[in-house]
Design a protein around this motif. Structure first.
Motif, PDB file in Angstrom:
ATOM      1  N   VAL A  13       0.839  -1.204   0.000  1.00  0.00           N
ATOM      2  CA  VAL A  13       0.000   0.000   0.000  1.00  0.00           C
ATOM      3  C   VAL A  13       0.871   1.251   0.000  1.00  0.00           C
ATOM      4  O   VAL A  13       0.650   2.198  -0.783  1.00  0.00           O
ATOM      5  CB  VAL A  13      -0.959  -0.006   1.206  1.00  0.00           C
ATOM      6  N   SER A  14       1.882   1.259   0.882  1.00  0.00           N
ATOM      7  CA  SER A  14       2.746   2.442   0.955  1.00  0.00           C
ATOM      8  C   SER A  14       3.608   2.585  -0.291  1.00  0.00           C
ATOM      9  O   SER A  14       4.030   3.692  -0.624  1.00  0.00           O
ATOM     10  CB  SER A  14       3.640   2.354   2.201  1.00  0.00           C
ATOM     11  N   GLY A  15       3.839   1.481  -0.999  1.00  0.00           N
ATOM     12  CA  GLY A  15       4.654   1.520  -2.210  1.00  0.00           C
ATOM     13  C   GLY A  15       3.872   1.850  -3.464  1.00  0.00           C
ATOM     14  O   GLY A  15       4.431   1.804  -4.571  1.00  0.00           O
ATOM     15  N   GLY A  16       2.600   2.131  -3.337  1.00  0.00           N
ATOM     16  CA  GLY A  16       1.810   2.546  -4.480  1.00  0.00           C
ATOM     17  C   GLY A  16       1.279   1.409  -5.342  1.00  0.00           C
ATOM     18  O   GLY A  16       0.901   1.638  -6.495  1.00  0.00           O
ATOM     19  N   GLU A  17       1.217   0.189  -4.818  1.00  0.00           N
ATOM     20  CA  GLU A  17       0.721  -0.929  -5.619  1.00  0.00           C
ATOM     21  C   GLU A  17      -0.800  -1.018  -5.626  1.00  0.00           C
ATOM     22  O   GLU A  17      -1.383  -1.798  -6.389  1.00  0.00           O
ATOM     23  CB  GLU A  17       1.296  -2.246  -5.092  1.00  0.00           C
ATOM     24  N   MET A  18      -1.463  -0.262  -4.788  1.00  0.00           N
ATOM     25  CA  MET A  18      -2.922  -0.334  -4.700  1.00  0.00           C
ATOM     26  C   MET A  18      -3.568   0.108  -6.007  1.00  0.00           C
ATOM     27  O   MET A  18      -3.127   1.079  -6.651  1.00  0.00           O
ATOM     28  CB  MET A  18      -3.408   0.548  -3.555  1.00  0.00           C
ATOM     29  N   PRO A  41      -6.988   1.611  -7.258  1.00  0.00           N
ATOM     30  CA  PRO A  41      -8.206   2.229  -6.713  1.00  0.00           C
ATOM     31  C   PRO A  41      -9.496   1.561  -7.176  1.00  0.00           C
ATOM     32  O   PRO A  41     -10.419   1.363  -6.384  1.00  0.00           O
ATOM     33  CB  PRO A  41      -8.114   3.676  -7.203  1.00  0.00           C
TER      34      PRO A  41
END
Length: 579
Positions: free
Chosen positions: A185-190, A192
Motif C-alpha cells: 500500500v505504501s509503495g503505491g501498488e494499490m 483504486p
C-alpha cells in the motif's frame, strides 16, 4: 421382498442418501428444484473464491462442488446438509500443498496434490466411519474451536486484503503478510478501482446479511460486479477478472504424486479430516434437531469421506459442510439431497454450455466473498461469554487463537487438539476434592466449603474425590488423605465417598494398598462407601478388597457413618464459632 424394498434396505445400510431416493415422493420435487437453483447461485461464486483461497485455479472449486454434492447425496445420512469448498479448509489446503509446489509452481501440480489430499482425507474419514470412530470429532472442545476459528478468520482476512486492494504479496507468516501488505500500500501498488469494487462488494454483502438475510447477498454482489466490470471497463483500470472458464466436465483422474509428497500430505489430511468432521457433525446435529431427527456420527463420517474421494478423483480438493449454504437450502424449502443433485447439475450445465458466464467477474469480488465468510467464522460474542463464565476456558480459547496466528493453520489445529486434550487431563489430574459434613434440614452429606457450618463426626472425616483414580492423580489422592490423617484432631476413620470414582488403574491400586498400610500404622482406618460395582470388581481382581478388608467397604455413606458411630459412640458436632 420386492427388489425395490431390498434395494432400499441395502441403501439404508451402505448408502443412506440412495435409500432416500428409493422412497422419494413426487410432491417434494418442486421445492427441491427451486432450492437447488437458489443454492447454485451461492455455490458458483463461493466455490471459485474458496478454490483461490486454497491456492488453486478457480475452476477447481466448481469441479469440487459438483462431485462432493453427488457423493454426499448418495452416501450421506442428512437430508439437507450441503457440502462444498469451505473457507475454514482453504488455508489448511494451501498450507499443505503450496510448500510442495514452491514459488511460481505449476498449477497442474498444485491441483494434483490437492486432489491427492482429498483422496487421503476421504479415505481417513471413511475408515474412521467404518471403525465407528465418530467420537474423534470431540477431540476439539468448543472453547478451543472458537479460538481456532477466530485465529483462522483473522489469517484469512489478512491474506485476502491485498487482493481487495488489487495486488498480491508473497509471505510465509502472518506477520510477514501484514508487513508485505503495508509495504504494498505504501509503495503505491494499490489499484483504486479494485479497492472500490472489492470493498464495495464486501460492505454490501455484510449489510444484506444484517438487514435482509433472506436475500442472497453474494449473488447480488456477483451480478453487480460483473455489470460494473463491463460498464466501467474495470479490466482497463487494472482490475483482474476471472476470465473464461475451461469448457466441459473434468475426466476421471487419479492424481499423480511422488511418494515423498504423499508422506508430507498425511499430516495435512489428518488435520483437515478432524476439522471437517467436527464442523460437519456439529452442523448436521443442529439441523437434524430442528427436524426432530438424530445424527449418526459414523455415517456422517462415511458420507463426507465419499464426498472427498469423489472430489479427489475429478480434480477437486477436500471439502466440508457449510452451515450458511445448508441454511439457505433449508430456507428455500429443500426436502432431500435432490437439492444438491440439482445444484450439481446446474453447475455442470454452466461449464458445458456457458463457461464465459463469469468471465467479467472481478477477482476483488471473490476476495470480498472470502472475507465475508471469514468474518462469519469468528465468534467474538462466544469468546466474551467464555470470559464472563469460565476464565480457564477463555484462556484456552485465546491460546488456540494465538497458536493459529503464530504457527499457521496446520500447527494451529494441533495446538487446538493438544489444548483440548490437555484440559481434560488437567481436570482429571487435579480434580475437585471436598470434605463432607451434615447440614441440618438438608438430606445427605455436603461440601463444607459450601456449607461452612456443616456438622462433622468427631474422629471421622468424609472425603470425596471427583474423578477416576489413575496414574496421573494417584499421588494427589495419596497426599490429600495423608494430609487429612495428620490433621488435628487426628481422625480414627477416613471415609472415602467413592461414588464419583469411575475407575482405578493398576498404579492407583498399588498406591491404595500402600496408603492403607501407612494409615493403619498411624492409627487411621481407610473406609470406602458407595463404590460402583464395576470399580469394586476391579479392586477385587487387584486383590485390594481382601488386603484392605471387606468390612471396610460399605454400600452407602449412611451405613459407613452408622458403623463408625456404633464403634466409637461419636456424635455430630458443629464447628467452633468463627472457624
Amino acid at each position: 421382498m420386492t427388489s425395490r424394498r431390498m434395494a432400499g434396505r441395502l441403501g439404508s445400510t451402505f448408502a443412506p442418501g440412495l435409500a432416500t431416493l428409493f422412497s422419494y415422493e413426487a410432491r417434494w420435487l418442486p421445492k427441491d428444484v427451486v432450492a437447488g437453483l437458489v443454492l447454485t447461485a451461492l455455490l458458483v461464486p463461493q466455490g471459485m473464491a474458496y478454490a483461490e483461497l486454497a491456492g488453486l485455479p478457480a475452476i477447481t472449486g466448481l469441479y469440487t462442488s459438483i462431485l462432493c454434492l453427488l457423493g454426499y447425496a448418495l452416501f450421506g445420512p442428512s437430508r439437507i446438509l450441503v457440502l462444498g469448498p469451505d473457507s475454514a479448509l482453504g488455508p489448511m489446503i494451501a498450507a499443505t500443498v503450496l510448500p510442495l509446489v514452491g514459488a511460481n509452481g505449476d498449477p497442474a501440480r498444485a491441483v494434483a496434490l490437492a486432489s491427492a489430499l482429498a483422496l487421503m482425507t476421504g479415505t481417513i474419514t471413511v475408515l474412521a466411519g467404518i471403525g465407528k470412530l465418530g467420537f474423534v470429532a470431540d477431540l476439539i472442545s468448543k472453547p478451543t474451536m472458537i479460538g481456532y476459528m477466530n485465529g483462522l478468520a483473522l489469517t484469512i482476512l489478512v491474506g485476502q486484503l491485498p487482493k481487495i486492494f488489487g495486488f498480491s504479496v508473497d509471505a510465509e507468516s502472518f506477520l510477514g503478510e501484514i508487513a508485505a501488505f503495508v509495504g504494498g500500500v505504501s509503495g503505491g501498488e494499490m489499484v483504486p478501482a479494485a479497492l472500490a469494487i472489492g470493498a464495495g462488494g464486501l460492505i454490501l454483502i455484510l449489510v444484506l446479511q444484517r438487514v435482509a438475510p433472506r436475500i442472497p447477498g453474494v449473488l447480488v454482489v456477483v451480478v453487480l460486479s460483473i455489470t460494473a466490470a463491463g460498464v466501467f471497463g474495470l479490466a482497463a483500470r487494472g482490475v483482474a477478472l476471472v476470465g473464461v472458464l475451461p469448457q466441459g466436465f473434468p475426466p476421471l483422474t487419479v492424481p499423480h504424486v511422488a511418494l515423498s509428497d504423499i508422506a508430507l500430505l498425511v499430516g495435512g489430511a489428518f488435520g483437515i479430516a478432524l476439522v471437517s468432521l467436527a464442523d460437519t457433525i456439529s452442523t448436521s446435529t443442529a439441523f437434524a434437531a430442528r427436524a426432530g431427527r438424530t445424527v449418526d456420527g459414523n455415517r456422517e463420517m462415511t458420507g463426507i469421506g465419499v464426498a472427498n474421494i469423489a472430489a479427489g478423483l475429478f480434480q477437486g480438493f477436500p471439502v466440508s459442510t457449510s452451515g450458511s449454504r445448508t441454511a439457505v437450502a433449508e430456507q428455500a424449502g429443500a426436502k432431500t439431497q435432490v437439492t444438491g443433485l440439482v445444484g450439481a447439475g446446474a453447475i455442470t450445465l454452466i461449464l458445458l454450455l456457458a463457461p464465459g458466464l463469469l468471465r467479467n467477474l472481478p477477482q476483488p469480488t471473490l476476495a470480498a466473498v472470502v472475507i465475508a465468510a471469514s468474518l462469519s467464522l469468528s465468534d467474538i460474542p462466544g469468546t466474551l461469554r467464555l470470559f464472563r463464565l469460565r476464565r480457564t476456558e477463555f484462556y484456552l480459547s485465546i491460546a488456540a487463537f494465538a497458536g493459529v496466528v503464530a504457527f499457521g493453520v496446520l500447527l494451529g489445529i494441533l495446538v487446538a487438539v493438544a489444548l483440548s486434550i490437555g484440559n481434560v487431563f488437567r481436570r482429571a489430574w487435579w480434580p475437585y476434592q471436598a470434605t463432607l459434613g451434615r447440614v441440618p434440614g438438608i438430606a445427605g452429606y455436603h461440601d463444607i466449603s459450601s456449607y461452612p457450618h456443616a456438622e462433622q463426626l468427631t474422629g471421622c472425616r468424609i472425603f470425596r474425590f471427583d474423578a477416576p483414580v489413575f496414574f496421573a492423580n494417584a499421588r494427589t489422592f495419596r497426599e490429600q488423605l495423608t494430609g487429612i490423617a495428620r490433621s488435628d484432631p487426628h481422625p480414627k476413620w477416613i471415609i472415602v465417598a467413592a461414588e464419583p470414582i469411575t475407575d482405578v488403574d493398576v498404579t492407583a491400586a498399588d498406591m491404595l494398598r500402600d496408603l492403607d498400610g501407612t494409615l493403619d500404622a498411624g492409627g487411621t482406618t481407610l473406609v470406602f462407601a458407595e463404590m460402583k460395582d464395576p470399580v469394586r470388581r476391579k479392586l477385587d481382581r487387584y486383590g485390594l478388597i481382601p488386603a484392605i478388608g471387606p468390612s471396610h467397604f460399605f454400600p452407602t455413606l449412611d451405613d459407613a457413618v452408622e458403623a463408625f458411630r456404633r464403634d466409637t459412640g461419636a456424635e455430630w458436632v458443629s464447628p467452633p464459632q468463627g472457624s
